[in-house]
Design a protein around this motif. Structure first.
Motif, PDB file in Angstrom:
ATOM      1  N   GLY A  67      21.812 -71.306  -0.221  1.00  0.00           N
ATOM      2  CA  GLY A  67      22.433 -72.607  -0.461  1.00  0.00           C
ATOM      3  C   GLY A  67      23.941 -72.553  -0.517  1.00  0.00           C
ATOM      4  O   GLY A  67      24.619 -73.524  -0.154  1.00  0.00           O
ATOM      5  N   THR A  68      24.489 -71.430  -0.975  1.00  0.00           N
ATOM      6  CA  THR A  68      25.942 -71.289  -1.073  1.00  0.00           C
ATOM      7  C   THR A  68      26.554 -70.671   0.178  1.00  0.00           C
ATOM      8  O   THR A  68      27.773 -70.520   0.253  1.00  0.00           O
ATOM      9  N   GLY A  69      25.717 -70.304   1.140  1.00  0.00           N
ATOM     10  CA  GLY A  69      26.214 -69.726   2.376  1.00  0.00           C
ATOM     11  C   GLY A  69      26.666 -68.288   2.262  1.00  0.00           C
ATOM     12  O   GLY A  69      27.374 -67.780   3.145  1.00  0.00           O
ATOM     13  N   ILE A  70      26.273 -67.603   1.184  1.00  0.00           N
ATOM     14  CA  ILE A  70      26.671 -66.203   1.008  1.00  0.00           C
ATOM     15  C   ILE A  70      26.106 -65.339   2.125  1.00  0.00           C
ATOM     16  O   ILE A  70      26.751 -64.403   2.617  1.00  0.00           O
ATOM     17  N   PHE A 127      11.331 -64.266  -8.683  1.00  0.00           N
ATOM     18  CA  PHE A 127      12.698 -63.831  -8.962  1.00  0.00           C
ATOM     19  C   PHE A 127      13.520 -63.754  -7.679  1.00  0.00           C
ATOM     20  O   PHE A 127      14.649 -64.247  -7.601  1.00  0.00           O
ATOM     21  N   GLY A 128      12.947 -63.094  -6.664  1.00  0.00           N
ATOM     22  CA  GLY A 128      13.661 -62.950  -5.401  1.00  0.00           C
ATOM     23  C   GLY A 128      13.929 -64.290  -4.739  1.00  0.00           C
ATOM     24  O   GLY A 128      14.992 -64.496  -4.128  1.00  0.00           O
ATOM     25  N   LEU A 129      12.967 -65.199  -4.862  1.00  0.00           N
ATOM     26  CA  LEU A 129      13.141 -66.529  -4.266  1.00  0.00           C
ATOM     27  C   LEU A 129      14.286 -67.275  -4.932  1.00  0.00           C
ATOM     28  O   LEU A 129      15.085 -67.942  -4.248  1.00  0.00           O
ATOM     29  N   TRP A 130      14.386 -67.177  -6.249  1.00  0.00           N
ATOM     30  CA  TRP A 130      15.470 -67.874  -6.948  1.00  0.00           C
ATOM     31  C   TRP A 130      16.828 -67.395  -6.449  1.00  0.00           C
ATOM     32  O   TRP A 130      17.720 -68.209  -6.159  1.00  0.00           O
ATOM     33  N   ALA A 131      16.995 -66.080  -6.350  1.00  0.00           N
ATOM     34  CA  ALA A 131      18.275 -65.542  -5.871  1.00  0.00           C
ATOM     35  C   ALA A 131      18.497 -65.895  -4.407  1.00  0.00           C
ATOM     36  O   ALA A 131      19.627 -66.182  -3.991  1.00  0.00           O
ATOM     37  N   ALA A 132      17.429 -65.893  -3.616  1.00  0.00           N
ATOM     38  CA  ALA A 132      17.560 -66.218  -2.193  1.00  0.00           C
ATOM     39  C   ALA A 132      18.009 -67.660  -1.999  1.00  0.00           C
ATOM     40  O   ALA A 132      18.827 -67.957  -1.110  1.00  0.00           O
ATOM     41  N   LYS A 133      17.493 -68.566  -2.813  1.00  0.00           N
ATOM     42  CA  LYS A 133      17.879 -69.972  -2.681  1.00  0.00           C
ATOM     43  C   LYS A 133      19.345 -70.167  -3.032  1.00  0.00           C
ATOM     44  O   LYS A 133      20.046 -70.955  -2.388  1.00  0.00           O
TER      45      LYS A 133
END
Length: 365
Positions: A246-249, A236-242
């Protein structure tokens, strides 16, 4: 969706993984399907079992979990002892673990699901859990951002009983501890029912026994194929981290957690190469297959209940990262592979559950 077209899609995805990714990831996808089918088919809920014990003095769910722990340990510990390339689910005793486990136990009752429960119920199409899943992922990611700070508050080295004592003493000690807990739970429920002058339900129920056997087998397959125990919340954490990376947030290059070599590698490669992610996808698919053609039965929620549930899901994800796992990663995989942190996690999460049930009742869930 009907089961036949869904089965075709799942078979096609398995074939694509086998051809384009790896045999291991394709096999782990099948393991995830098995886990999801058992969780959904038997409605094997860690959260539900604890709630049954506290509210109804019904021990059958907890006895199912004790059986699962015993079977998983009996299969995992000899493997860990004989094959050093396999790893245990170790976590450091720490302030982070203490806080995370308690808060997780509290929030999982409000959100009506731990990591695996949220996942399989989302796969079944239950609206609340489906909405909570992305909040869980965001919370897990936020927890990973702060984990270094939490660990700086105080921690001890992780302790594995198999590596310290050897697999046989570790297994015997684990089984003995589980037996003591079982006797204590049975005595507690018998006394409570006697005081209320009513008969106590039996200790075993078919769905819990079959679920425990099936989950133990597939958890062991996960250990053998992946080389590491079954986990849920890391994915779960990896999905949000990517998404964030990826969006530069946020820039994760300097973060303590995501700069660790393994985590940094997973951050920059396809999610399909991540062990936890592929089994999570399989769990969603397995639960979806079990629920195919059936309406998702769920009670309508008020606006306040929705807000409380989503907030609980966010904190659930955050605390799961601090506690180094949920009922699967910390309790099941931790205890069954001999990690001391799993034994610390359980009483704190159970204490949190007692408070979480009060909040749950207050908001009328």
């Amino acid at each position: 969706m009907k089961r036949l077209p869904l089965s075709i899609l799942m078979a096609a995805f398995f074939g694509w993984l086998l051809w384009s990714v790896s045999l291991r990831q394709a096999a782990l996808f099948l393991v995830g399907i098995g886990l999801g089918a058992i969780l959904a088919g038997q409605r094997f809920g860690f959260t539900t079992g604890w709630r049954m014990l506290v509210e109804d003095k019904d021990p059958r769910g907890v006895f199912g979990q004790l059986l699962l722990l015993a079977l998983a340990a009996a299969m995992a510990m000899p493997l860990l002892g004989h094959y050093p390339e396999l790893t245990a689910a170790l976590g450091p005793p720490s302030i982070s673990l203490l806080v995370g486990a308690f808060v997780f136990g509290l929030c999982m009752q409000i959100a009506d699901g731990c990591g695996s429960g949220t996942l399989y119920k989302a796969g079944m199409g239950i609206p609340m859990n489906t909405a909570i899943l992305p909040m869980f992922a965001i919370g897990s990611f936020l927890g990973s951002l702060h984990l270094g700070w939490w660990l700086d508050l105080g921690r001890m080295p992780a302790v594995g009983l198999v590596s310290t004592w050897g697999w046989l003493p570790a297994l015997l000690a684990t089984l003995a501890a589980l037996a003591v807990i079982g006797f204590a739970v049975q005595a507690y429920c018998a006394r409570a029912h006697a005081a209320q002058q009513r008969s106590m339900p039996g200790l075993w129920q078919r769905k819990w026994v079959m679920g425990a056997i099936g989950l133990a087998i597939f958890a062991t397959l996960n250990l053998v194929i992946a080389g590491q125990p079954w986990g849920v919340v890391y994915g779960f954490g990896l999905w949000a981290a990517k998404v964030a990376n990826g969006t530069g947030i946020v820039d994760l290059a300097g973060n303590w957690f995501w700069s660790q070599p393994g985590n940094a590698q997973r951050l920059h490669e396809t999610v399909l190469l991540d062990i936890t992610s592929i089994t999570n996808i399989g769990i969603l698919a397995g639960a979806l297959w079990m629920a195919a053609g059936k309406p998702a039965a769920a009670k309508a929620l008020t606006g306040t209940q929705w807000l409380v549930a989503l907030a609980a899901g966010l904190v659930l994800g955050y605390s799961s990262r601090l506690a180094f796992g949920c009922n699967v990663g910390a309790m099941l995989s931790g205890i069954s592979t001999g990690s001391i942190h799993g034994w610390i996690w359980v009483p704190l999460a159970f204490a949190g559950t007692i408070f979480g049930l009060r909040i749950r009742r207050h908001f009328g869930f």
